[in-house]
Design a protein around this motif. Structure first.
Motif, mmCIF file in Angstrom:
data_model
loop_
_atom_site.group_PDB
_atom_site.id
_atom_site.type_symbol
_atom_site.label_atom_id
_atom_site.label_comp_id
_atom_site.label_asym_id
_atom_site.label_seq_id
_atom_site.Cartn_x
_atom_site.Cartn_y
_atom_site.Cartn_z
ATOM 1 N N VAL A 190 0.843 -1.206 0.000
ATOM 2 C CA VAL A 190 0.000 0.000 0.000
ATOM 3 C C VAL A 190 0.873 1.250 0.000
ATOM 4 C CG1 VAL A 190 -1.903 -1.124 1.198
ATOM 5 C CG2 VAL A 190 -0.178 0.119 2.520
ATOM 6 N N LEU A 191 2.149 1.078 -0.242
ATOM 7 C CA LEU A 191 3.085 2.189 -0.119
ATOM 8 C C LEU A 191 2.962 3.170 -1.282
ATOM 9 C CD1 LEU A 191 6.149 0.159 1.155
ATOM 10 C CD2 LEU A 191 4.518 1.507 2.492
ATOM 11 N N PRO A 192 3.037 4.463 -0.964
ATOM 12 C CA PRO A 192 2.979 5.497 -2.001
ATOM 13 C C PRO A 192 4.315 5.611 -2.739
ATOM 14 C CG PRO A 192 3.222 6.514 0.158
ATOM 15 C CD PRO A 192 3.111 5.024 0.383
ATOM 16 N N PRO A 193 4.446 6.570 -3.655
ATOM 17 C CA PRO A 193 5.714 6.746 -4.372
ATOM 18 C C PRO A 193 6.907 6.825 -3.417
ATOM 19 C CG PRO A 193 4.037 8.141 -5.335
ATOM 20 C CD PRO A 193 3.437 7.530 -4.089
ATOM 21 N N GLN A 194 8.013 6.271 -3.881
ATOM 22 C CA GLN A 194 9.271 6.229 -3.136
ATOM 23 C C GLN A 194 9.121 5.537 -1.787
ATOM 24 O OE1 GLN A 194 11.703 9.968 -5.015
ATOM 25 N NE2 GLN A 194 11.287 10.051 -2.861
ATOM 26 N N LEU A 195 8.199 4.557 -1.734
ATOM 27 C CA LEU A 195 7.951 3.780 -0.520
ATOM 28 C C LEU A 195 7.449 4.651 0.626
ATOM 29 C CD1 LEU A 195 11.233 1.618 -0.548
ATOM 30 C CD2 LEU A 195 9.035 1.023 -1.570
ATOM 31 N N GLY A 196 7.032 5.875 0.312
ATOM 32 C CA GLY A 196 6.590 6.805 1.347
ATOM 33 C C GLY A 196 7.728 7.569 1.992
ATOM 34 N N LEU A 197 8.891 7.505 1.384
ATOM 35 C CA LEU A 197 10.090 8.138 1.951
ATOM 36 C C LEU A 197 10.415 9.448 1.255
ATOM 37 C CD1 LEU A 197 12.321 4.931 2.078
ATOM 38 C CD2 LEU A 197 11.180 6.027 4.020
ATOM 39 N N ALA A 198 11.101 10.323 1.968
ATOM 40 C CA ALA A 198 11.674 11.516 1.343
ATOM 41 C C ALA A 198 12.786 11.050 0.407
ATOM 42 C CB ALA A 198 12.230 12.441 2.420
ATOM 43 N N SER A 199 13.123 11.852 -0.565
ATOM 44 C CA SER A 199 14.125 11.453 -1.568
ATOM 45 C C SER A 199 15.443 10.998 -0.949
ATOM 46 C CB SER A 199 14.387 12.594 -2.544
ATOM 47 O OG SER A 199 13.238 12.819 -3.312
ATOM 48 N N VAL A 200 15.927 11.711 0.053
ATOM 49 C CA VAL A 200 17.210 11.354 0.679
ATOM 50 C C VAL A 200 17.113 9.997 1.369
ATOM 51 C CG1 VAL A 200 18.851 12.032 2.486
ATOM 52 C CG2 VAL A 200 17.878 13.761 0.991
ATOM 53 N N GLU A 201 15.998 9.753 2.076
ATOM 54 C CA GLU A 201 15.798 8.465 2.753
ATOM 55 C C GLU A 201 15.678 7.342 1.729
ATOM 56 O OE1 GLU A 201 12.175 9.560 4.829
ATOM 57 O OE2 GLU A 201 13.253 9.419 6.743
ATOM 58 N N TYR A 202 14.925 7.618 0.675
ATOM 59 C CA TYR A 202 14.728 6.636 -0.391
ATOM 60 C C TYR A 202 16.068 6.275 -1.037
ATOM 61 C CZ TYR A 202 13.154 4.744 -4.877
ATOM 62 O OH TYR A 202 12.957 3.958 -5.983
ATOM 63 N N ASP A 203 16.866 7.274 -1.322
ATOM 64 C CA ASP A 203 18.178 7.036 -1.939
ATOM 65 C C ASP A 203 19.080 6.211 -1.028
ATOM 66 O OD1 ASP A 203 17.413 8.429 -4.192
ATOM 67 O OD2 ASP A 203 18.397 10.294 -3.580
ATOM 68 N N ALA A 204 19.030 6.470 0.272
ATOM 69 C CA ALA A 204 19.875 5.722 1.217
ATOM 70 C C ALA A 204 19.554 4.233 1.191
ATOM 71 C CB ALA A 204 19.693 6.268 2.635
ATOM 72 N N ILE A 205 18.292 3.904 1.064
ATOM 73 C CA ILE A 205 17.885 2.489 1.031
ATOM 74 C C ILE A 205 18.142 1.874 -0.340
ATOM 75 C CG2 ILE A 205 15.896 0.940 1.077
ATOM 76 C CD1 ILE A 205 15.856 1.727 3.762
ATOM 77 N N THR A 206 17.663 2.531 -1.380
ATOM 78 C CA THR A 206 17.724 1.915 -2.708
ATOM 79 C C THR A 206 19.118 1.913 -3.309
ATOM 80 O OG1 THR A 206 17.047 3.972 -3.765
ATOM 81 C CG2 THR A 206 15.309 2.380 -3.228
ATOM 82 N N SER A 207 20.009 2.727 -2.802
ATOM 83 C CA SER A 207 21.377 2.686 -3.323
ATOM 84 C C SER A 207 22.028 1.344 -2.981
ATOM 85 C CB SER A 207 22.208 3.843 -2.758
ATOM 86 O OG SER A 207 22.382 3.678 -1.363
#
Length: 178
Positions: free
Chosen positions: A24-41
């Motif tokens: 049910v997660l929104p875009p970028q897993l519901g994360l701010a861009s910096v948080e999203y980048d930290a995980i997906t990198s």
């Protein structure tokens, strides 16, 4: 646990389920861009596929839901962050994603895209050990979080002064079959 272990154990299943449309997660897993980048990198192979999946209509609807329920989301996230493990690499991201998952209407582990409830419990044990230990009766996680908010003066569902007296006891403590 290393950050690679965290990604493999918790984040990879969430990302794969997100790609498959099973969260049910929104875009970028519901994360701010910096948080999203930290995980997906850490999951470079999935990054391009993940980024494409944010554009779906369904994800945009999830984002709108998140915006409509910002107060609830912020309270859940604050509760989680208050109990975060300072040694974990992604506790803030976990707080954001779990708070988003709570806005879904299935079991939290399903709405996050985890393969089973014990994985969610392990996530709580690592990222939020105080909450994990406080859930000593193995209440379902989403209900447990809302009960914590209720107990701290929130206006969320608390139907009885004691769980043993509650008429919906089985809904909180019964088995969670797929």
């Amino acid at each position: 646990m290393t950050s690679e272990d965290e990604v493999a154990l918790f984040w990879l299943p969430i990302m794969l389920s997100y790609i498959a449309g099973d969260t049910v997660l929104p875009p970028q897993l519901g994360l701010a861009s910096v948080e999203y980048d930290a995980i997906t990198s850490r999951a470079r192979v999935l990054r391009q596929t993940l980024d494409k999946k944010h554009l779906s209509e369904r994800r945009q609807l999830r984002q709108q839901l998140l915006l409509m329920r910002q107060k609830e989301y912020r309270e859940l996230k604050a509760l989680l962050i208050e109990h975060a493990n300072p040694e974990s690499g992604f506790a803030e991201q976990a707080a954001s994603v779990i708070a988003c998952g709570c806005l879904g209407n299935r079991h939290l582990w399903k709405d996050l895209g985890l393969p089973e409830r014990p994985r969610l419990s392990r996530m709580f044990a690592w990222y939020f050990p105080q909450l994990f230990n406080a859930n000593d009766r193995n209440m379902r996680w989403k209900r447990f979080l809302y009960k914590q908010l209720c107990d701290h003066g929130g206006d969320y569902v608390c139907r009885a002064p004691s769980c043993n007296e509650c008429s919906t006891y089985q809904e909180c403590f019964g088995s969670e079959e797929r």
